[in-house]
Structures are given as structure tokens and as C-alpha cells.
Design a protein around this motif. Structure first.
Motif, PDB file in Angstrom:
ATOM      1  N   ASN A 244       0.827  -1.209   0.000  1.00 59.65           N
ATOM      2  CA  ASN A 244       0.000   0.000   0.000  1.00 59.65           C
ATOM      3  C   ASN A 244       0.861   1.259   0.000  1.00 59.65           C
ATOM      4  O   ASN A 244       0.595   2.208  -0.746  1.00 59.65           O
ATOM      5  CB  ASN A 244      -0.935   0.005   1.210  1.00 59.65           C
ATOM      6  CG  ASN A 244      -2.233  -0.715   0.947  1.00 59.65           C
ATOM      7  OD1 ASN A 244      -3.153  -0.179   0.352  1.00 59.65           O
ATOM      8  ND2 ASN A 244      -2.296  -1.970   1.369  1.00 59.65           N
TER       9      ASN A 244
ATOM     10  N   ALA B 108       0.955   3.709  -3.231  1.00 57.05           N
ATOM     11  CA  ALA B 108       0.469   5.068  -2.978  1.00 57.05           C
ATOM     12  C   ALA B 108       1.521   6.111  -3.335  1.00 57.05           C
ATOM     13  O   ALA B 108       1.181   7.264  -3.638  1.00 57.05           O
ATOM     14  CB  ALA B 108       0.057   5.225  -1.515  1.00 57.05           C
TER      15      ALA B 108
ATOM     16  N   LYS C 221       3.198   4.889 -12.626  1.00 60.63           N
ATOM     17  CA  LYS C 221       1.745   5.052 -12.807  1.00 60.63           C
ATOM     18  C   LYS C 221       1.346   4.890 -14.266  1.00 60.63           C
ATOM     19  O   LYS C 221       0.315   4.282 -14.581  1.00 60.63           O
ATOM     20  CB  LYS C 221       1.311   6.419 -12.291  1.00 60.63           C
ATOM     21  CG  LYS C 221       1.331   6.535 -10.767  1.00 60.63           C
ATOM     22  CD  LYS C 221       0.951   7.936 -10.318  1.00 60.63           C
ATOM     23  CE  LYS C 221       1.002   8.067  -8.797  1.00 60.63           C
ATOM     24  NZ  LYS C 221       0.715   9.433  -8.337  1.00 60.63           N
TER      25      LYS C 221
ATOM     26  N   PRO D  22      -4.750  -1.437  -8.417  1.00 59.38           N
ATOM     27  CA  PRO D  22      -5.766  -1.463  -7.357  1.00 59.38           C
ATOM     28  C   PRO D  22      -5.540  -0.296  -6.410  1.00 59.38           C
ATOM     29  O   PRO D  22      -4.411   0.170  -6.250  1.00 59.38           O
ATOM     30  CB  PRO D  22      -5.511  -2.799  -6.655  1.00 59.38           C
ATOM     31  CG  PRO D  22      -4.790  -3.627  -7.653  1.00 59.38           C
ATOM     32  CD  PRO D  22      -3.984  -2.685  -8.479  1.00 59.38           C
ATOM     33  N   GLU D  23      -6.611   0.173  -5.785  1.00 57.71           N
ATOM     34  CA  GLU D  23      -6.486   1.331  -4.903  1.00 57.71           C
ATOM     35  C   GLU D  23      -5.565   1.029  -3.722  1.00 57.71           C
ATOM     36  O   GLU D  23      -5.638  -0.029  -3.105  1.00 57.71           O
ATOM     37  CB  GLU D  23      -7.864   1.739  -4.377  1.00 57.71           C
ATOM     38  CG  GLU D  23      -7.824   3.016  -3.544  1.00 57.71           C
ATOM     39  CD  GLU D  23      -9.181   3.430  -3.045  1.00 57.71           C
ATOM     40  OE1 GLU D  23      -9.244   4.385  -2.250  1.00 57.71           O
ATOM     41  OE2 GLU D  23     -10.191   2.802  -3.440  1.00 57.71           O
TER      42      GLU D  23
ATOM     43  N   THR E 214      -3.666   3.208  -0.355  1.00 55.74           N
ATOM     44  CA  THR E 214      -3.592   4.479   0.356  1.00 55.74           C
ATOM     45  C   THR E 214      -2.602   4.388   1.505  1.00 55.74           C
ATOM     46  O   THR E 214      -2.296   3.303   2.012  1.00 55.74           O
ATOM     47  CB  THR E 214      -4.964   4.876   0.944  1.00 55.74           C
ATOM     48  OG1 THR E 214      -5.325   3.915   1.961  1.00 55.74           O
ATOM     49  CG2 THR E 214      -6.031   4.916  -0.131  1.00 55.74           C
TER      50      THR E 214
ATOM     51  N   GLU F  80      -4.327   2.941   4.535  1.00 58.71           N
ATOM     52  CA  GLU F  80      -4.431   1.476   4.535  1.00 58.71           C
ATOM     53  C   GLU F  80      -3.084   0.840   4.872  1.00 58.71           C
ATOM     54  O   GLU F  80      -3.032  -0.207   5.529  1.00 58.71           O
ATOM     55  CB  GLU F  80      -4.923   0.989   3.167  1.00 58.71           C
ATOM     56  CG  GLU F  80      -5.299  -0.482   3.123  1.00 58.71           C
ATOM     57  CD  GLU F  80      -6.448  -0.857   4.054  1.00 58.71           C
ATOM     58  OE1 GLU F  80      -6.526  -2.047   4.445  1.00 58.71           O
ATOM     59  OE2 GLU F  80      -7.269   0.020   4.405  1.00 58.71           O
TER      60      GLU F  80
END
Length: 251
Positions: A156, A160, A167, A178-179, A181, A184
Motif C-alpha cells: 500500500n 500510494a 503510474k 488497485p487502490e 492508500t 491502509e
């Protein structure tokens, strides 16, 4: 004749059982060597166990995890690559034997993440998805697997903080990642700390995440705790030193 055949079969079964037990015992001895900060000796013993029983999961996962650490410490780039490839090979063998084994999935996540460190943007992004998948499988098969939460926290945090090139590669290859943060990452690092407070690698990563999230007091609290912990594994002394340096820079 029947008695001889029966006796031979019985002897074979006893021998096989004894070999398996010996491999398990050797793997346990290797784990103890790890806790004595003797990774090279531990890896050698894991390899000896695999000579006795090539499909011993404890020896395969142990050899993979220690190889990942040994590779990280290697100074030569080619040597790093060779050792990381061995770590992945051991993990692959463990997964063939026991695909639902939490340790096997965890060491695969670690091996892939190590290899990805020196990869290009496209390879790194592709590897990142695999790291997440194997870490989540480890947690699925053992919901209290502290080190797997650490890997997921790292995932994560790293995703992030992906750079522009990474990217772009993620968007081109997968339509995005996938998201992930920072919050997280903190949740996962904290789960690791709660489940295994002695696991030192978690502390500097959690401290960095708190600092980046503008939670300086929590960052300092984590570092203060880290410098009080007893070193267990070979890298722990350096990790404690790094935490001490981070703490001195903040206070």
C-alpha cells in the motif's frame, strides 16, 4: 517370501518416516539458527534438509525467506539477482507441494518484491500485483499472519507513492493499479505490530507512514518502542540503529 517382502516394505516405510522426521528436525534447527542471527548457517541447514526430503515445506519456505534476506545483504548486483532467483525458486517449489500453505504464499510475495526492486517500471508494476495477491493469500490461509500484513502494508505504501513513470506503466498494462492508500498501509502495519510486536522490520515502515501522514507524535512513539526491542534476527541490529537515527532526527 511373503514375510521377506512384508518386512522390506515395513522397513521402507519406517525409513521414509524417519527421513521426513529428520528433515523436519533440521528445519526446526535452522529456524533456531535464524533466531541466533546466523542466516548463512540456517540456509545451509535448510538446504541439507532438502537433500533428505526435497518436498519438505518448512525447509523450502525457510530457505526462501532466508535467501531473500541474504540477497538483500549481497553487495554485488549479479549476486543479488542470483540469490533472489533462488528465493523465488524455493517458494515456487513450496507452492507446488502446498498451494494453500500461508508460509509458501508469504515467501513468494517476499521473493517477488525483492526481485522487483531492481526491475524497470513495467516489470515493477507487474510484480506489484503479484506481491499483493500472494500476501492476501497468506492472510486468507492464516488470518493472524503478522508478516503478511507487513508485506501488504509495504504494498500500500509503495503503490500510494508510485512515481509518474510507474503510474503510466500501470495504466498501460492494467488500466491502473488497485487502490492503495497511506491510511491502509498504516492499518496493515499496525495489524502486524499487534500480532507480532517483536517483528522489528515493521517499525521503521510504520514510522515513515505516520510521518508522511502528518502524525508526528505517533511516528515518534513507534520509533521509541522500536529502540527498546530485543534484536532477534540478523538484520534487527541495523533496523534498530536506523530507528534510533530517525528518532534523533525528529527529537
Amino acid at each position: 517370501m511373503f514375510i521377506k517382502v512384508f518386512a522390506s516394505a515395513a522397513l521402507f516405510l519406517v525409513s521414509a518416516a524417519s527421513f521426513a522426521q529428520t528433515a523436519d528436525e533440521m528445519a526446526e534447527q535452522a529456524r533456531q539458527l535464524e533466531k541466533q542471527m546466523k542466516d548463512a548457517a540456517a540456509l545451509s541447514l535448510y538446504k541439507d534438509a532438502l537433500k533428505v526430503q526435497p518436498d519438505n515445506v518448512a525447509a523450502l519456505t525457510g530457505a526462501s525467506e532466508v535467501s531473500s534476506r541474504e540477497g538483500a545483504r549481497a553487495g554485488d548486483k549479479e549476486e543479488k539477482s542470483r540469490i533472489f532467483a533462488e528465493a523465488k525458486s524455493y517458494a515456487e517449489q513450496a507452492l507446488k507441494v502446498a498451494p494453500e500453505n500461508a508460509d509458501a504464499n508469504y515467501v513468494m510475495a517476499v521473493a517477488i518484491s525483492r526481485i522487483a526492486l531492481s526491475a524497470g517500471a513495467k516489470e515493477k508494476v507487474a510484480a506489484s500485483k503479484e506481491v499483493k495477491r500472494y500476501a492476501e493469500l497468506a492472510i486468507k490461509f492464516n488470518p493472524k499472519y503478522a508478516k503478511a500484513y507487513y508485506v501488504l502494508g509495504k504494498w500500500n505504501y509503495d503503490v500510494a507513492n508510485m512515481n509518474t513513470l510507474e503510474k503510466a506503466a500501470a495504466k498501460m498494462l492494467f488500466g491502473g493499479m488497485p487502490e492503495a492508500t497511506l491510511q491502509e498501509a498504516i492499518v496493515n502495519f499496525e495489524k502486524c505490530r499487534k500480532m507480532d510486536p517483536s517483528f522489528l522490520p515493521d517499525y521503521p515502515e510504520l514510522a515513515k507512514a505516520y510521518k508522511e501522514n502528518d502524525e508526528l507524535e505517533k511516528c515518534i512513539e513507534v520509533l521509541r518502542k522500536a529502540v527498546t526491542l530485543r534484536p532477534i534476527y540478523q538484520d534487527d541490529l541495523n533496523i534498530k540503529s536506523a530507528c534510533k537515527k530517525m528518532l534523533e532526527d525528529l527529537e
